[in-house]
Design an enzyme around this catalytic site. Structure first.
Site, PDB file in Angstrom:
ATOM      1  N   HIS A  95      -1.792  -2.299  -0.876  1.00 35.98           N
ATOM      2  CA  HIS A  95      -2.093  -0.996  -0.290  1.00 35.98           C
ATOM      3  C   HIS A  95      -0.790  -0.310   0.110  1.00 35.98           C
ATOM      4  O   HIS A  95       0.166  -0.955   0.531  1.00 35.98           O
ATOM      5  CB  HIS A  95      -3.019  -1.143   0.923  1.00 35.98           C
ATOM      6  CG  HIS A  95      -3.563   0.163   1.399  1.00 35.98           C
ATOM      7  ND1 HIS A  95      -2.849   1.006   2.218  1.00 35.98           N
ATOM      8  CD2 HIS A  95      -4.751   0.786   1.151  1.00 35.98           C
ATOM      9  CE1 HIS A  95      -3.576   2.086   2.455  1.00 35.98           C
ATOM     10  NE2 HIS A  95      -4.727   1.977   1.828  1.00 35.98           N
ATOM     11  N   GLU A 167      -4.476   5.440  -5.391  1.00 39.50           N
ATOM     12  CA  GLU A 167      -4.409   6.272  -4.194  1.00 39.50           C
ATOM     13  C   GLU A 167      -3.094   7.041  -4.173  1.00 39.50           C
ATOM     14  O   GLU A 167      -2.038   6.454  -3.940  1.00 39.50           O
ATOM     15  CB  GLU A 167      -4.494   5.414  -2.930  1.00 39.50           C
ATOM     16  CG  GLU A 167      -5.799   4.677  -2.743  1.00 39.50           C
ATOM     17  CD  GLU A 167      -5.879   4.030  -1.367  1.00 39.50           C
ATOM     18  OE1 GLU A 167      -6.788   4.387  -0.611  1.00 39.50           O
ATOM     19  OE2 GLU A 167      -5.018   3.190  -1.050  1.00 39.50           O
TER      20      GLU A 167
END
EC number: 5.3.1.1
Length: 251
Positions: A95, A167
């Site tokens: 992430h 993302e």
């Protein structure tokens, strides 16, 4: 046909009370949208509670990170073995907040990716570009390099049992959302890049979009050809809002 997957990343949020209310509030959404897999990634300390609350539901769950080691003197870490024992199906790896705040390189992310399927978890490989990289036109090169690190370590077929979460870092938690057309462009490029190496892998792997996904834009985002669902942050902390996002994936 790839199944839609909507995954909530709670980040550093929740209390025992809010976890119970949130899971209970998602049960109907998971049941009513049978074509969509609903998953949550709570802080590790709440995983046992989530395990108990989801026992008789359609909700799956995972961790926000896992260590490259399976045991040993690594204070503060959680291993894939431990996470699997508590029923996790998934773990996020790479992430952007781990890459930026904790300085995790693509090589470290590749090591984490490698250890997860060995211990029964499905890795959700998070990739994406910063605002500076986006404005410099480097997005495609950045995501290719992040993918290549994993392919070099584990091979292209390792992605058969993985999920990719794209993302754009500049859109995470900022309220800035890529238009559906821009959001589709990079997942399409990712799938094309994978297809050059293995068409079957490219066709099979689920690609999620993350970055200020909310009820107002979820159906249009998830309706794009190469977006198979969402990795949802802020909206996943509210059962009503998250349920609407989930419904967007089955629209």
């Amino acid at each position: 046909m790839r199944q839609a997957l909507v995954m909530g990343n709670w980040k550093l949020n929740a209390t025992k009370g809010s976890v119970e209310a949130l899971i209970n509030g998602l049960v109907d959404a998971a049941k009513d949208n049978a074509t969509v897999e609903v998953a949550v990634c709570p802080p590790a300390v709440f995983i046992p509670q989530v395990e108990a609350l989801t026992a008789d539901t359609a909700i799956t769950y995972g961790a926000q990170d896992c260590d490259v080691n399976t045991s040993g003197a690594f204070t503060g870490e959680n291993s894939a073995v431990m996470l699997k024992e508590f029923g996790c199906k998934y773990t996020l790896v790479g992430h952007s907040e781990r890459r930026v705040i904790h300085g995790e390189s693509s090589e470290v992310v590749a090591d984490k990716f490698a250890v997860t399927p060995e211990n029964g978890l499905v890795p959700v490989l998070c990739i994406g570009e910063t605002l500076e990289q986006f404005e410099a036109g480097e997005t495609k090169a950045v995501v290719e390099a992040q993918l290549q690190a994993v392919v070099t370590k584990s091979g292209i077929t390792s992605l058969n049992n993985a999920v990719i979460g794209y993302e754009p870092v500049w859109a995470i938690g900022t309220g800035k959302t890529a238009t559906p057309e821009i959001a589709q462009e990079i997942p399409a490029h990712i799938r094309s890049w994978l297809a050059e190496q293995d068409a079957a892998v490219a066709n099979k792997v689920q690609i999620l979009y993350g970055g200020s996904v909310k009820p107002a834009n979820s159906a249009e985002l998830f309706g794009q050809a190469d977006i198979d669902g969402g990795l949802v942050g802020g909206a996943s902390l509210d059962a009503v809002e998250f349920s609407k996002v989930i419904s967007g994936a089955s629209a």
